[in-house]
Design an enzyme around this catalytic site. Structure first.
Site, mmCIF file in Angstrom:
data_model
loop_
_atom_site.group_PDB
_atom_site.id
_atom_site.type_symbol
_atom_site.label_atom_id
_atom_site.label_comp_id
_atom_site.label_asym_id
_atom_site.label_seq_id
_atom_site.Cartn_x
_atom_site.Cartn_y
_atom_site.Cartn_z
ATOM 1 N N ASP A 1 32.576 43.143 44.990
ATOM 2 C CA ASP A 1 33.987 43.690 45.084
ATOM 3 C C ASP A 1 34.042 44.946 46.041
ATOM 4 O O ASP A 1 32.917 45.779 45.871
ATOM 5 C CB ASP A 1 34.518 44.288 43.844
ATOM 6 C CG ASP A 1 36.026 43.962 43.884
ATOM 7 O OD1 ASP A 1 36.388 44.790 44.791
ATOM 8 O OD2 ASP A 1 36.669 43.329 42.946
ATOM 9 N N SER B 1 42.367 43.429 45.316
ATOM 10 C CA SER B 1 41.442 42.452 44.920
ATOM 11 C C SER B 1 42.132 41.545 44.107
ATOM 12 O O SER B 1 41.490 40.206 43.995
ATOM 13 C CB SER B 1 40.458 43.202 43.793
ATOM 14 O OG SER B 1 39.564 44.194 44.274
ATOM 15 N N ASP C 1 39.920 42.388 34.725
ATOM 16 C CA ASP C 1 40.051 43.123 36.287
ATOM 17 C C ASP C 1 40.470 41.712 37.173
ATOM 18 O O ASP C 1 40.235 40.647 36.861
ATOM 19 C CB ASP C 1 38.770 43.700 36.306
ATOM 20 C CG ASP C 1 39.150 44.679 37.615
ATOM 21 O OD1 ASP C 1 40.159 45.175 37.828
ATOM 22 O OD2 ASP C 1 38.074 45.220 38.177
ATOM 23 N N THR D 1 39.348 40.297 39.947
ATOM 24 C CA THR D 1 38.515 39.456 40.488
ATOM 25 C C THR D 1 38.105 38.260 39.402
ATOM 26 O O THR D 1 38.367 37.164 39.773
ATOM 27 C CB THR D 1 37.388 40.002 41.160
ATOM 28 O OG1 THR D 1 37.930 41.053 41.984
ATOM 29 C CG2 THR D 1 36.381 38.708 41.545
ATOM 30 N N ARG E 1 48.582 42.699 38.131
ATOM 31 C CA ARG E 1 47.156 42.680 37.626
ATOM 32 C C ARG E 1 46.795 43.561 36.361
ATOM 33 O O ARG E 1 45.863 43.325 35.560
ATOM 34 C CB ARG E 1 46.140 42.731 38.799
ATOM 35 C CG ARG E 1 46.574 44.400 39.280
ATOM 36 C CD ARG E 1 45.866 44.634 40.581
ATOM 37 N NE ARG E 1 44.489 44.987 40.326
ATOM 38 C CZ ARG E 1 43.299 45.334 40.925
ATOM 39 N NH1 ARG E 1 43.653 45.473 42.274
ATOM 40 N NH2 ARG E 1 42.286 45.424 40.470
ATOM 41 N N GLU F 1 30.927 38.321 39.773
ATOM 42 C CA GLU F 1 31.378 39.458 40.721
ATOM 43 C C GLU F 1 30.523 40.566 40.083
ATOM 44 O O GLU F 1 30.282 40.754 38.896
ATOM 45 C CB GLU F 1 32.665 39.658 40.134
ATOM 46 C CG GLU F 1 33.206 40.901 40.926
ATOM 47 C CD GLU F 1 34.368 41.616 40.354
ATOM 48 O OE1 GLU F 1 35.172 42.510 41.242
ATOM 49 O OE2 GLU F 1 34.644 41.496 39.416
ATOM 50 N N ASP G 1 33.101 48.416 44.636
ATOM 51 C CA ASP G 1 34.501 48.889 44.922
ATOM 52 C C ASP G 1 34.810 50.086 44.254
ATOM 53 O O ASP G 1 35.152 51.396 44.822
ATOM 54 C CB ASP G 1 35.431 47.617 44.634
ATOM 55 C CG ASP G 1 36.839 48.301 44.839
ATOM 56 O OD1 ASP G 1 37.519 48.412 45.586
ATOM 57 O OD2 ASP G 1 37.381 48.701 43.604
ATOM 58 N N LYS G 2 34.585 50.020 43.119
ATOM 59 C CA LYS G 2 34.844 51.193 42.096
ATOM 60 C C LYS G 2 34.170 52.391 42.547
ATOM 61 O O LYS G 2 35.064 53.672 42.502
ATOM 62 C CB LYS G 2 34.649 50.894 40.582
ATOM 63 C CG LYS G 2 35.779 49.673 40.126
ATOM 64 C CD LYS G 2 35.687 49.253 38.624
ATOM 65 C CE LYS G 2 36.127 47.910 38.583
ATOM 66 N NZ LYS G 2 37.177 47.695 38.731
ATOM 67 N N HIS H 1 35.718 53.653 45.781
ATOM 68 C CA HIS H 1 36.984 54.566 45.507
ATOM 69 C C HIS H 1 36.655 56.020 45.311
ATOM 70 O O HIS H 1 37.459 56.769 45.493
ATOM 71 C CB HIS H 1 37.699 53.874 44.552
ATOM 72 C CG HIS H 1 38.585 52.825 44.854
ATOM 73 N ND1 HIS H 1 39.582 52.658 45.787
ATOM 74 C CD2 HIS H 1 38.457 51.400 44.349
ATOM 75 C CE1 HIS H 1 40.229 51.422 45.997
ATOM 76 N NE2 HIS H 1 39.516 50.784 44.962
ATOM 77 N N ASP I 1 35.625 40.571 48.632
ATOM 78 C CA ASP I 1 37.086 40.453 48.644
ATOM 79 C C ASP I 1 38.158 41.179 49.752
ATOM 80 O O ASP I 1 38.773 40.972 50.415
ATOM 81 C CB ASP I 1 37.703 40.630 47.274
ATOM 82 C CG ASP I 1 37.202 41.849 46.578
ATOM 83 O OD1 ASP I 1 36.243 42.735 47.419
ATOM 84 O OD2 ASP I 1 37.620 42.330 45.743
ATOM 85 N N HIS I 2 37.301 42.315 50.161
ATOM 86 C CA HIS I 2 37.924 43.037 51.142
ATOM 87 C C HIS I 2 36.942 44.139 51.371
ATOM 88 O O HIS I 2 36.064 44.522 50.500
ATOM 89 C CB HIS I 2 39.153 43.957 50.439
ATOM 90 C CG HIS I 2 39.112 44.710 48.999
ATOM 91 N ND1 HIS I 2 38.467 46.083 49.110
ATOM 92 C CD2 HIS I 2 39.335 44.290 48.046
ATOM 93 C CE1 HIS I 2 38.299 46.252 47.786
ATOM 94 N NE2 HIS I 2 38.809 45.319 47.006
ATOM 95 N N HIS J 1 40.802 50.974 50.321
ATOM 96 C CA HIS J 1 40.285 49.637 50.800
ATOM 97 C C HIS J 1 40.659 49.932 52.395
ATOM 98 O O HIS J 1 41.333 50.425 52.932
ATOM 99 C CB HIS J 1 40.884 48.410 50.337
ATOM 100 C CG HIS J 1 40.807 48.214 48.935
ATOM 101 N ND1 HIS J 1 41.457 47.277 48.171
ATOM 102 C CD2 HIS J 1 39.874 48.889 47.951
ATOM 103 C CE1 HIS J 1 41.378 47.388 46.807
ATOM 104 N NE2 HIS J 1 40.422 48.455 46.655
HETATM 105 ZN ZN LIG Z 1 39.475 48.578 44.894
#
Ligand SMILES: [Zn+2]
Length: 640
Positions: free
Chosen positions: A73, A123, A174, A176, A187, A340, A345-346, A349, A387-388, A430
């Site tokens: 992610d 996501s 979450d 994903t 989501r 995943e 990602d987290k 961030h 994913d991104h 992102h």
């Molecule tokens: Zn994110």
């Protein structure tokens, strides 16, 4: 330098190279540079002199028996590169991620609800894209921009008889992991207590339920991750109203585990006894303790990342979960497994370079496990992608006004990482660049070139030769029920061949009086079995079973007669699709079914609508009975 010299140098390489060579999937793997020789001519080269034959050898036509899809992610090229630099050096290799022989790039944009491109996706939209083949808006979980649910890879693979698994280091609700098992407009609709977030998707609003409730209903053979907090919530409506979601899962046949010992003890994961394993209330703790990026931070002395003391035991690492999942899913049927690594990602961030690097390394170990299996199996496609893209950038000098960190790499060099899309304390954003997608095995050549995220869906569907017409997979369903039963006795009604459905609902129509809702049961390997207690009143009645997802109807007449034999445990099948709608009938969605009792079926759509209304208005006494897959119903004073 001659190619012979380069090959000799490669043969002497150690460390990361040896790990890569053990996978031996990519010709370039044998030529990765080591820090000692990158300054020499050809010393940093990764490719062999001519990779043509090796590349040709890596291209295999499908089909594939199994597919393992691994998602980092937020794992853009920048996140991959910084993890490689840190752990293996600039000329080194991530032994999993970098070992896949076929690579391409894919676009990840999402859509606005009006259908215009949204160049930076979240996501939920991106996961929906590969899970369903349909681009959608940020926040959407496997519904299109109009809100219509789209069949997911897990749902389709399961309907086609494949085993399925869904693994994440995040809360399993979450985005994903959720995209494979749920269909919601927002989501954050995690559980029954997410009243505001779920809105019209909540069961008590006539929706499909929260993500947690839909995960139970989708019934993948195996679901592993965090997020137990939501499963402790209590259903507010529907057949399991008043019961915690963990209890509901157990009542529906799940093996519910919450620790490494429980996971380790599992010997099977299948439709009769699927696995729900949640090991943390929320997300998994990360591998490395966080580093803190500050304005001017890259000018500070470079630091090494340190282990996170809160990390789960290694038997709950992403690699361990992946290995256990493969063990439980591998068999004659073949499987689809999504894995995943969520917190790249987290941590990105949070402008936490060490955090995100550790999670890339964790995912890389899971990729190694997947490749080891695939290589030995010979009939498994592995896809590794993200994913991104995300914020972190490897920079040359300390940015004056944005957050940055200096890390000390394995080579003893300083790597400066900057986070420039939010101020200190804010959530870094992102980004919208294309991403790497890499593949191995039968069908994996379809990742090569520039593709879109939605292509992954079709690559996997085609590799596994999945039939996407789920309604059609239930259309040849049959019903079996005893022709006659004695008053007050239990009898069994079974729908078979309804693989396209995940649940089947039932209605009993007595000789006189109102139809009675039998609730729903889960489809297990294409079969749904109801136990019904006959009414005490004599006469001709019928049982109608309806595929909840397909709308396919199956009907059997059951005569309640004094002196009728007690039904054998397994009743003989009655033929399906008797023309004219009387007796036993099977019809696909849109075909007309008719009935002769008080409930006059004028169209197949009426029955699910009535059932839904009955379910939502169901009484407690009836609901308790249904949980045990029995339908001991007391309606209008007559026991059924
Ligand atoms: Zn994110």
């Amino acid at each position: 330098m001659s190619s012979t010299t380069r090959r000799t140098r490669a043969a002497l390489a150690t460390g990361a190279m040896a790990l890569a060579a053990s996978v031996a999937l990519l010709p370039g793997a044998a030529f990765a540079a080591t820090p000692a020789d990158v300054a020499e001519n050809g010393g940093a080269a990764r490719s062999s002199d001519d990779s043509t034959q090796a590349l040709l050898d890596s291209v295999q036509a499908g089909p594939a028996k199994n597919v393992i899809l691994l998602i980092g992610d937020g794992m853009g090229d920048s996140e991959i590169t910084s993890a490689r630099n840190y752990q293996y050096g600039a000329g080194g290799e991530l032994p999993g991620i970098d070992a896949l022989p076929l690579t391409g790039q894919y676009t990840t944009y999402s859509l606005t609800k009006a259908g215009k491109p949204d160049y930076v996706p979240d996501s939920a939209a991106t996961g929906s894209a590969w899970a369903t083949g349909t681009k959608t808006y940020d926040n959407a979980v496997s519904v299109d921009i109009a809100g219509t649910p789209q069949d997911t890879l897990v749902e389709i693979a399961k309907a086609n008889g494949k085993k399925t698994g869904n693994v994440s280091t995040a809360e399993i609700q979450d985005a994903t992991p959720a995209v494979q098992a749920a269909h919601v407009a927002a989501r954050s609709c995690y559980g029954p207590d997410s009243v505001t977030q779920c809105g019209a998707d909540a069961l008590d609003q006539g929706g499909l339920g929260s993500i947690s409730e839909q995960i139970i209903g989708t019934r993948a053979d195996l679901t592993l991750g965090g997020g137990s907090a939501s499963f402790r919530q209590t259903a507010r409506a529907g057949q399991y109203q008043g019961e915690s979601l963990f209890d509901q899962a157990a009542d529906r046949g799940y093996q519910v585990v919450g620790d490494a010992a429980g996971l380790g003890a599992l010997t099977a994961a299948d439709q009769a006894s699927p696995v729900l394993g949640t090991f943390t209330d929320g997300n998994f703790p990360t591998r490395f303790a966080p580093s803190t990026a500050t304005v001017g931070g890259a000018d500070l002395a470079p630091q090494a990342c340190t282990p996170n003391p809160a990390r789960l035991s290694t038997d709950l690492s992403l690699r361990s979960l992946t290995e256990k999942s493969i063990d439980l899913l591998d068999g004659d049927q073949g499987f689809f497994l999504q894995v995943e690594g969520a917190s790249i990602d987290k941590r990105d961030h949070s402008a936490d370079a060490c955090g995100q690097i550790g999670e890339v390394l964790d995912l890389d170990e899971a990729v190694q496990a997947a490749l080891e299996f695939a290589k030995a199996d010979g009939n498994t496609m592995v896809i590794v992608t993200a994913d991104h893209a995300h914020t972190s950038q490897i920079v040359d000098s300390t940015p004056p006004a944005t957050l940055s960190t200096a890390l000390l790499t394995t080579e003893g060099s300083t790597m400066k990482i900057a986070y420039g899309t939010a101020a200190a304390g804010g959530s870094q954003q992102h980004t919208g660049t294309q991403l790497r997608v890499a593949g191995y095995g039968p069908g994996a050549a379809n990742v090569v070139g520039l593709i879109d995220q939605t292509d992954n869906f079709f690559t996997i569907v085609n590799a596994l030769e999945l039939d996407r017409d789920l309604d059609g997979l239930s259309r040849d369903g049959t019903i079996s029920a005893p022709a006659e039963v004695a008053p007050g006795t239990d009898f069994t009604v079974t729908a078979s061949g309804v693989e396209g459905d995940r649940q089947v609902s039932g209605v009993y129509t007595p000789a006189s009086g109102d139809p009675v809702d039998l609730g729903y049961v889960d489809v297990v390997d294409g079969v749904a079995t109801f136990t019904v207690t006959a009414p005490t009143a004599l006469g001709a009645g019928s049982v109608t079973l309806i595929g909840v997802q397909s709308g396919v109807e199956l009907r059997a007449d059951v005569l309640v007669a004094a002196g009728a034999p007690t039904p054998a445990p397994t009743a003989s099948p009655t033929p399906a699709a008797v023309p004219g709608g009387s007796g036993t009938g099977a019809g696909g969605a849109g075909t007309t079914a008719s009935g002769s009792g008080p409930l006059a079926f004028t169209g197949s759509d009426m029955v699910p609508a009535l059932l839904l209304a009955l379910m939502l208005a169901g009484t407690g006494a009836v609901l308790v009975a249904r949980r045990r897959r029995r339908s001991v119903l007391d309606h209008s004073g007559a026991q059924l």
